[in-house]
Design a protein around this motif. Structure first.
Motif, short mmCIF file in Angstrom:
data_model
loop_
_atom_site.label_atom_id
_atom_site.label_comp_id
_atom_site.label_asym_id
_atom_site.label_seq_id
_atom_site.Cartn_x
_atom_site.Cartn_y
_atom_site.Cartn_z
N UNK A 155 0.81 -1.21 0.00
CA UNK A 155 0.00 0.00 0.00
C UNK A 155 0.85 1.27 0.00
N UNK A 156 2.14 1.12 -0.19
CA UNK A 156 3.16 2.18 -0.26
C UNK A 156 3.44 2.81 1.10
N UNK A 192 -2.87 -9.22 -0.75
CA UNK A 192 -3.16 -8.12 -1.68
C UNK A 192 -4.40 -7.34 -1.26
N UNK A 193 -4.74 -7.41 0.03
CA UNK A 193 -6.00 -6.80 0.46
C UNK A 193 -6.04 -5.31 0.18
N UNK A 194 -4.95 -4.60 0.35
CA UNK A 194 -4.95 -3.16 0.12
C UNK A 194 -5.22 -2.84 -1.35
N UNK A 195 -4.60 -3.61 -2.23
CA UNK A 195 -4.78 -3.38 -3.67
C UNK A 195 -6.23 -3.65 -4.05
N UNK A 196 -6.79 -4.73 -3.52
CA UNK A 196 -8.17 -5.11 -3.85
C UNK A 196 -9.18 -4.13 -3.27
N UNK A 205 -0.45 -1.63 -8.55
CA UNK A 205 0.38 -2.81 -8.38
C UNK A 205 1.03 -2.76 -7.01
N UNK A 206 1.70 -3.80 -6.60
CA UNK A 206 2.36 -3.81 -5.29
C UNK A 206 3.36 -2.65 -5.16
N UNK A 207 3.08 -1.76 -4.23
CA UNK A 207 3.98 -0.63 -3.99
C UNK A 207 3.96 0.42 -5.08
N UNK A 208 2.97 0.38 -5.96
CA UNK A 208 2.90 1.35 -7.06
C UNK A 208 1.56 2.08 -7.00
#
Length: 381
Positions: A155-156, A192-196, A205-208
């Motif tokens: 989630x950066x 990947x809960x934050x991305x979803x 994307x992860x960290x993006x």
């Protein structure tokens, strides 16, 4: 005093000052970060709030030529408040993100860093020191990651073992040679809960992060928010916590020992309608100590209008109609027109029809026309 003895002494001073975590990093250039920032810029993902000079962002020596070590610090902040006020029909409330609870963290961290710098200078008069908090050139997260404060989550945010991601970050550049700490291993794994969960898909994307699509960014802009994002904002007045609240590493974590960050429930979860008529003076009196006030009252008022549309608050129609008719700011009139269309009803339509004949600003007229079309579609259902 050199090496490990100096490091141990600084850590003791930091604890005495009330700094929750401290780490030490080399002052080597952040070459990998620079590559990511170049790509970030090429993709158009920058918010515009960042330092534009990539050399300053990734080369510590460009900020302090004599730098040998970067001291990273973290302060924990609460994620929950006691007895939060609840929304009710006709008395709906907005919410400020947790990073704006209590006193402005920029000032609090700056005070901590200044106190630490004063103690170091008293002990070592030849020490050169430069502190940064959020608005400095360097990436707080990159420094914190290198210094072992935490890992950079998908989630950066920097995620710490003890405090999760509920931490504010700052750093101090110095010419002192201090043994560095080791970065800690990534702890996100396959999660990947934050991305979803990201409401706008800004976590591409992860960290993006596409900052321009991030609600935390959108709520801070002063311009009109694109229509596609308005319904995603909900009742957020400043910032967004979704990618942190869904993070398993933050589960059941809330820290209240930093009294400066204790939230005033009526300030961080205020009634929406009073915000619409708040004067500049009233806004400063109410919110000047909060980080969420830095862009002034217009973004907060615009976001309050969006929140009233989110709640379909019929009782707000007279206030919104007044804004549409008389507010001198096109962005506010434009957003009020959209909100009236979303809330609907004959009273809202009457206000829009009146404004249709009186509005001179093209962008506002377009918003009025779109709102009337929305009402027509609602009537057809």
């Amino acid at each position: 005093m050199k090496g490990q003895r100096l490091k141990d002494w600084i850590m003791k001073q930091a604890a005495d000052i009330g700094i929750d975590q401290i780490g030490f990093a080399s002052a080597d250039p952040f070459d990998e970060l620079r590559q990511r920032l170049v790509q970030h810029r090429e993709l158009g993902y920058e918010s515009g709030f960042e330092e534009s000079d990539l050399d300053l962002r990734t080369s510590p020596s460009k900020n302090l030529p004599s730098v040998k070590t970067i001291i990273a610090i973290a302060l924990a902040y609460p994620s929950r408040m006691k007895n939060p006020p609840q929304s009710a029909p006709g008395a709906y409330r907005g919410i400020f993100a947790r990073a704006s609870w209590g006193k402005d963290y920029h000032h609090v961290l700056r005070q901590k860093l200044d106190e630490l710098a004063n103690r170091i200078k008293e002990r070592i008069p030849t020490a050169e020191l430069m502190s940064m908090v959020d608005t400095g050139a360097l990436s707080d997260r990159a420094v914190a990651q290198r210094a072992g404060i935490g890992w950079s989550g998908k989630n950066t945010s920097i995620i710490t073992h003890k405090f999760g991601s509920w931490v504010y970050l700052g750093e101090m550049l110095t010419n002192l040679s201090i043994p560095p700490d080791q970065p800690i291993e990534d702890g996100c794994g396959d999660c990947n809960r934050c991305i979803e969960a990201c409401p706008t898909g800004a976590l591409v994307g992860p960290g993006q992060l596409n900052a321009k699509a991030c609600i935390a960014f959108l709520t801070q802009t002063k311009e009109s928010i694109p229509t596609a994002w308005r319904k995603k904002i909900g009742n957020r007045l400043y910032g967004c916590d979704t990618c942190q609240t869904v993070c398993p590493k933050n589960r059941k974590l809330s820290f209240t020992h930093q009294k400066d960050f204790a939230p005033d429930p009526e300030r961080v979860k205020p009634l929406l309608k009073p915000l619409l008529k708040m004067s500049n003076r009233e806004f400063r009196q109410q919110y000047c100590e909060m980080a969420g006030s830095w862009r002034g009252k217009k973004p907060i008022q615009r976001n309050a209008i969006i929140a009233l549309a989110h709640f379909r608050d019929q009782s707000a129609i007279p206030d919104l109609a007044e804004l549409l008719a008389y507010d001198p700011r096109p962005v506010i009139r434009q957003t009020a027109a959209w909100a009236l269309g979303e809330i609907g009803g004959s009273q809202a339509e009457k206000a829009l029809r009146k404004a249709e004949h009186e509005e001179d600003e093209q962008v506002v007229r377009e918003e009025i026309n779109q709102a009337l079309q929305t009402l027509e579609q609602q009537n057809e259902k």
